[in-house]
Design a protein around this motif. Structure first.
Motif, PDB file in Angstrom:
ATOM      1  N   GLU B 183       0.967  -1.426   0.122  1.00 10.75           N
ATOM      2  CA  GLU B 183      -0.104   0.069  -0.115  1.00 10.75           C
ATOM      3  C   GLU B 183       0.971   1.073   0.130  1.00 10.75           C
ATOM      4  N   GLN B 184       0.363   2.254  -0.816  1.00 11.66           N
ATOM      5  CA  GLN B 184       1.083   3.517  -0.902  1.00 11.66           C
ATOM      6  C   GLN B 184       0.354   4.798  -1.304  1.00 11.66           C
ATOM      7  N   SER B 185       0.793   5.696  -0.890  1.00 14.47           N
ATOM      8  CA  SER B 185       0.154   6.941  -1.518  1.00 14.47           C
ATOM      9  C   SER B 185       0.557   7.306  -2.982  1.00 14.47           C
ATOM     10  N   ASP B 189      -3.553  11.312  -7.428  1.00 18.70           N
ATOM     11  CA  ASP B 189      -3.030  11.922  -8.829  1.00 18.70           C
ATOM     12  C   ASP B 189      -2.667  10.837 -10.060  1.00 18.70           C
ATOM     13  N   ARG B 190      -3.287  11.007 -11.010  1.00 22.29           N
ATOM     14  CA  ARG B 190      -3.463   9.995 -12.190  1.00 22.29           C
ATOM     15  C   ARG B 190      -1.764   9.492 -12.589  1.00 22.29           C
ATOM     16  N   ALA B 191      -1.005  10.717 -12.718  1.00 23.40           N
ATOM     17  CA  ALA B 191       0.300  10.553 -13.302  1.00 23.40           C
ATOM     18  C   ALA B 191       1.205   9.701 -11.983  1.00 23.40           C
ATOM     19  N   MET B 194       0.102   6.016 -11.897  1.00 22.01           N
ATOM     20  CA  MET B 194       0.816   5.229 -13.023  1.00 22.01           C
ATOM     21  C   MET B 194       2.307   4.767 -12.571  1.00 22.01           C
ATOM     22  N   SER B 195       2.993   5.851 -12.342  1.00 27.44           N
ATOM     23  CA  SER B 195       4.505   5.504 -11.719  1.00 27.44           C
ATOM     24  C   SER B 195       4.680   4.351 -10.690  1.00 27.44           C
ATOM     25  N   LEU B 196       3.626   4.592  -9.872  1.00 26.51           N
ATOM     26  CA  LEU B 196       3.645   3.738  -8.670  1.00 26.51           C
ATOM     27  C   LEU B 196       3.257   2.278  -9.155  1.00 26.51           C
ATOM     28  N   GLU B 198       3.563   1.006 -12.309  1.00 28.44           N
ATOM     29  CA  GLU B 198       4.899   0.477 -12.932  1.00 28.44           C
ATOM     30  C   GLU B 198       5.624   0.120 -12.073  1.00 28.44           C
ATOM     31  N   ASN B 199       6.024   0.514 -10.903  1.00 36.39           N
ATOM     32  CA  ASN B 199       7.130   0.088  -9.972  1.00 36.39           C
ATOM     33  C   ASN B 199       6.525  -1.250  -9.357  1.00 36.39           C
ATOM     34  N   GLN B 202       6.921  -4.129 -11.451  1.00 32.54           N
ATOM     35  CA  GLN B 202       8.417  -4.546 -11.389  1.00 32.54           C
ATOM     36  C   GLN B 202       8.697  -5.325 -10.055  1.00 32.54           C
ATOM     37  N   GLU B 217      -9.161   8.611 -10.258  1.00 34.46           N
ATOM     38  CA  GLU B 217      -7.984   9.190 -10.785  1.00 34.46           C
ATOM     39  C   GLU B 217      -6.903   8.183 -10.820  1.00 34.46           C
ATOM     40  N   LEU B 224      -3.945   2.174 -16.707  1.00 38.80           N
ATOM     41  CA  LEU B 224      -2.865   2.649 -17.855  1.00 38.80           C
ATOM     42  C   LEU B 224      -1.695   1.727 -17.833  1.00 38.80           C
ATOM     43  N   GLN B 228      -0.530  -1.248 -20.414  1.00 40.49           N
ATOM     44  CA  GLN B 228       0.781  -0.948 -21.070  1.00 40.49           C
ATOM     45  C   GLN B 228       1.905  -2.055 -20.904  1.00 40.49           C
TER      46      GLN B 228
END
Lengths: 303, 304
Positions: B183-185, B189-191, B194-196, B198-199, B202, B217, B224, B228
């Motif tokens: 769990e993470q904040s 925010d959408r961007a 998205m990064s979270l 992706e991480n 991984q 959001e 997304l 991807q």
């Protein structure tokens, strides 16, 4: 060469953190993850390269985040499927950014208002315009070709291209040398016949244009133009530049350091997520690293 | 010059003060959390529509997420002697002085959508815990009560984040087969979401069976990233708020579900309550508008 040597400490820090992460989380050092890191830093990186120009002249630009939102929204409006060829939304976004930067530059040079105030005003005003233009709602339903700009490795290529052009411009062209001269000593620069106002106007305009480009890439990546996007991005960008060794008082630094600074921030972000560090601690760690990196860098320069 | 300005200001102020008595209309002051948030924009529209139907006048101010600004706005409403105030609080604690001041001035104040520590005259909203419960129960149903879940938090410490977190964890406790593996904040925010995601792809990859994002959001950002990475068909994604983007994604079968928070019901309810109180009619002090789970089957009902 000298700037690269002075960035040596940052490279070592980056390698140490990278090595530690690869041991604790082997997945860090895989190609998909590294691609992740560079893709995630590319927007901050594009903005950071832009604001490097302004910081080199001894100015500052706080309007980046709002300009990102505004140009993202404007680009998105032109990017609905089948409306326009993809160059139109991209150009619209970049031009809107350049216009914001140009206004900043004009008020700073002709109006002689402090950059902090001018760009603070632009930060508020551009956000307002973004809300008006979008009606307060995200602009979605974007065409395939526009979304392509934000997918896969495209943001990374855009970031690399921006970095290369800026590196050549700043380190090899006369205009670049003038930027350093203005930031180093404005009066001396003026006395030696440099068009100080013109140089500053150029710096703010290119900074705005790159913020516009960042907004286009962001909108393509998250597939909407968001009027509330980009809050706080200016500080991330400035942090990356300063970590990279560019002085806030101008005249010293460059794009190479900025790229390393953005990379360091991206690696830390990615690492903390991979390690699933709690959000509370993430904020603390990031704060300490920003200050710590600059402190170490300055200590080394003095010795 | 200064005197001229003062004169103009005095004229403008007296104009404001007189308007109410001139028209004899009911005047309600509204302070909203943030008009750049789609949900609040919908809330605002519902209020304006209802006010027009009832023939009352609204003065609407945007607090732009600042509790301090919100308190100032309410002070101005009090000075204008509005008939009632509708407050869409920025923060639980920091917006409380606004409520206390209105009550002390004898002006009824209605909290809409979220709460303050200080007790208002009445409250209209939804129980945020319930939205997370609906989302988590849906995930449990889809996974037959067994699997790994990740959760994206909003801004840490905001009322909605705290309550959605509580609702989600209480529900998880009822399903011992469901594990919260990360769990993470992503700060709503959408961007960032998205990064979270992706991480997480991984570090956790195929282990993730479902994502619960505390707003749409972030759910869209997670979606997304999963699309991807070519993983969407293996992972369930659920958000909250039913913003139009999310509803379209649910209808298209991309997003699995979202939870509809009834902006129209809350906005209308707040204006209705205010008018009832002003007319001294009996009223309920707590009006709860229920959340509704939106899936592909019923998405059309919410798209307009």
């Amino acid at each position: 060469m000298k700037t690269w040597l002075s960035r040596f400490g940052l490279v070592v820090a980056l390698l140490c953190i990278g090595a530690a992460l690869s041991i604790v989380k082997p997945v860090f050092l895989t190609f998909p993850n590294l691609l992740n890191v560079v893709r995630q830093i590319s927007i901050n990186g594009i903005l950071a390269v832009g604001v490097t120009y302004v910081l080199l002249t001894g100015g500052v630009d706080l309007s980046l985040g709002s300009v990102v939102a505004l140009s993202g929204v404007v680009a998105a409006i032109f990017a609905h499927p089948g409306d326009w060829p993809v160059i139109v939304p991209v150009a619209a976004g970049v031009l809107v950014g350049a216009a914001c930067g140009g206004i900043n530059g004009l008020v700073v040079t002709k109006g002689r208002v402090a950059p902090f105030i001018v760009t603070l005003g632009m930060m508020t005003a551009a956000r307002g315009v973004a809300l008006v233009v979008s009606g307060g709602k995200p602009v979605s339903n974007l065409g395939e070709s526009f979304r392509w700009i934000g997918s896969g490795g495209v943001p990374v290529i855009v970031f690399l291209a921006v970095s290369c052009v800026s590196w050549v411009l700043l380190s090899n062209l006369r205009l670049g040398r003038h930027l350093y001269a203005v930031g180093g000593n404005e009066n001396a620069a003026r006395a030696s016949g440099i068009n100080v106002e013109g140089v500053k106007l150029f710096a703010y305009t290119i900074c705005g244009a790159l913020a516009g480009l960042g907004g286009v890439v962001l909108a393509a990546r998250i597939t909407t133009g968001q009027p509330n996007a980009g809050v706080g991005y200016e500080l991330d960008a400035i942090a990356a530049v300063v970590i990279g060794g560019t002085s806030l008082s101008g005249g010293v630094g460059g794009v190479g350091g900025t790229i390393l600074g953005a990379l360091l921030m991206g690696v830390i972000n990615n690492g903390l997520d991979l390690l699933n560090v709690s959000s509370y601690y993430q904020a603390i760690v990031k704060g300490i690293i920003i200050v710590g990196a600059v402190w170490l860098d300055q200590r080394k320069e003095k010795s | 010059m200064k005197r001229l300005l003062a004169f103009i200001l005095a004229l403008a102020l007296s104009g404001c003060a007189q308007r109410k008595s001139d028209e004899g209309r009911v005047l309600i002051g509204v302070s909203l959390l943030n008009l750049s948030n789609e949900f609040i924009v919908m809330l605002h529209r519902a209020m304006e529509t209802r006010a027009a139907e009832l023939g009352v006048k609204l003065i609407v101010n945007d607090a732009q997420r600042s509790a301090d600004r919100q308190v100032q706005q309410v002070e101005t409403f009090i000075a204008q002697r509005v008939d009632a105030i509708i407050l869409n609080p920025c923060e639980v604690e920091a917006s409380s002085p606004a409520v206390e001041k209105a009550i002390a001035a004898g002006i009824p104040i209605i909290n809409v959508n979220s709460e303050t520590r200080a007790a208002p005259t009445a409250f209209v909203g939804s129980r945020d815990e319930e939205s997370a419960r609906l989302a988590m129960e849906y995930i449990a149903r889809r996974l037959d009560g067994r699997g790994n879940v990740v959760m994206m938090h909003g801004f840490m410490g905001q009322a909605a984040q705290i309550k959605r977190d509580r609702g989600a964890k209480d529900t998880l406790a009822k399903f011992p087969g469901l594990k919260l593996i990360a769990e993470q904040s992503a700060e709503w925010d959408r961007a960032k979401a998205m990064s979270l995601m992706e991480n997480w792809i991984q570090s956790l990859g195929a282990k993730i069976n479902a994502v619960f994002a505390q707003n749409d959001e972030m759910a869209m950002g997670a979606l997304l990233a999963l699309e991807q990475a070519g993983l969407k068909d293996k992972v369930i994604v659920v958000g909250v708020d039913a913003i139009s983007d999310a509803l379209q994604a649910v209808k298209a079968g991309r997003l699995d579900a979202t939870v509809f928070q009834d902006a129209r019901g809350q906005g209308q309810g707040a204006v209705d309550l205010a008018v009832k109180i002003i007319r001294k009619e009996p009223f309920e002090t707590q009006v709860y508008i229920p959340f509704q789970l939106v899936t592909r089957e019923n998405a059309d009902k919410y798209l307009n």
